[in-house]
Design a protein around this motif. Structure first.
Motif, mmCIF file in Angstrom:
data_model
loop_
_atom_site.group_PDB
_atom_site.id
_atom_site.type_symbol
_atom_site.label_atom_id
_atom_site.label_comp_id
_atom_site.label_asym_id
_atom_site.label_seq_id
_atom_site.Cartn_x
_atom_site.Cartn_y
_atom_site.Cartn_z
ATOM 1 N N TYR A 4 0.858 -1.182 0.000
ATOM 2 C CA TYR A 4 0.000 0.000 0.000
ATOM 3 C C TYR A 4 0.893 1.231 0.000
ATOM 4 N N TYR A 5 0.457 2.280 -0.668
ATOM 5 C CA TYR A 5 1.247 3.495 -0.755
ATOM 6 C C TYR A 5 0.791 4.568 0.221
ATOM 7 N N CYS A 6 -0.399 4.371 0.812
ATOM 8 C CA CYS A 6 -0.848 5.228 1.910
ATOM 9 C C CYS A 6 -1.990 4.513 2.631
ATOM 10 N N THR A 7 -2.255 4.942 3.840
ATOM 11 C CA THR A 7 -3.269 4.264 4.635
ATOM 12 C C THR A 7 -4.686 4.506 4.116
ATOM 13 N N LEU A 8 -4.885 5.595 3.381
ATOM 14 C CA LEU A 8 -6.194 5.812 2.760
ATOM 15 C C LEU A 8 -6.484 4.708 1.748
ATOM 16 N N GLU A 9 -5.462 4.264 1.071
ATOM 17 C CA GLU A 9 -5.611 3.159 0.118
ATOM 18 C C GLU A 9 -6.087 1.888 0.833
ATOM 19 N N VAL A 10 -5.606 1.659 2.026
ATOM 20 C CA VAL A 10 -6.052 0.508 2.820
ATOM 21 C C VAL A 10 -7.538 0.637 3.123
ATOM 22 N N ALA A 11 -7.933 1.799 3.639
ATOM 23 C CA ALA A 11 -9.331 2.021 3.997
ATOM 24 C C ALA A 11 -10.239 1.885 2.777
ATOM 25 N N MET A 12 -9.833 2.453 1.666
ATOM 26 C CA MET A 12 -10.655 2.391 0.453
ATOM 27 C C MET A 12 -10.745 0.971 -0.091
ATOM 28 N N SER A 13 -9.723 0.170 0.130
ATOM 29 C CA SER A 13 -9.788 -1.217 -0.339
ATOM 30 C C SER A 13 -10.811 -2.021 0.469
ATOM 31 N N ILE A 14 -11.092 -1.582 1.693
ATOM 32 C CA ILE A 14 -12.053 -2.271 2.548
ATOM 33 C C ILE A 14 -13.467 -1.751 2.329
#
Length: 116
Positions: A4-14
């Protein structure tokens, strides 16, 4: 390993997409059955609702309780992790309302079940 390149990407993937935020938002208010969610979320198909619920369950955001009865009864609720999203989703609702008020005339839109 997923990068992941940022934690927002993690949240959006969920919770990214059209339906998951709506599902989680409604479940933060109270435990609901599939048919209740389908009625509340206009435009979602039964197949898509079940698919999204399964993905949210697999990600630990939603839990499913099956009652051993005929006909079968299934209820969905948010987990503690899912409940952490409640203030974020409420803030998004408030932002959406502000956006509408600042961008359009009141006669141009209608909000049903505000913050249901």
């Amino acid at each position: 390993m997923k990068t992941y390149y940022c934690t927002l990407e993690v949240a959006m993937s969920i919770i990214g997409g059209k339906w998951k935020p709506l599902i989680v938002y409604h479940l933060t208010k109270k435990t609901r059955r599939t048919s209740e969610l389908k009625q509340m979320i206009q435009g979602i198909t039964q197949k898509m609702l079940i698919q999204q619920l399964r993905e949210l369950e697999a990600d630990g955001i939603v839990s499913r309780k099956i009652y051993n009865q005929v006909p079968p009864k299934v209820e969905y609720s948010v987990t503690k992790l899912g409940m952490l999203m409640a203030p974020i989703l409420t803030s998004l609702c408030e932002w959406g309302e502000t956006y509408l008020e600042d961008t359009f005339e009141q006669s141009d839109y209608q909000i049903l079940n505000k913050y249901e």
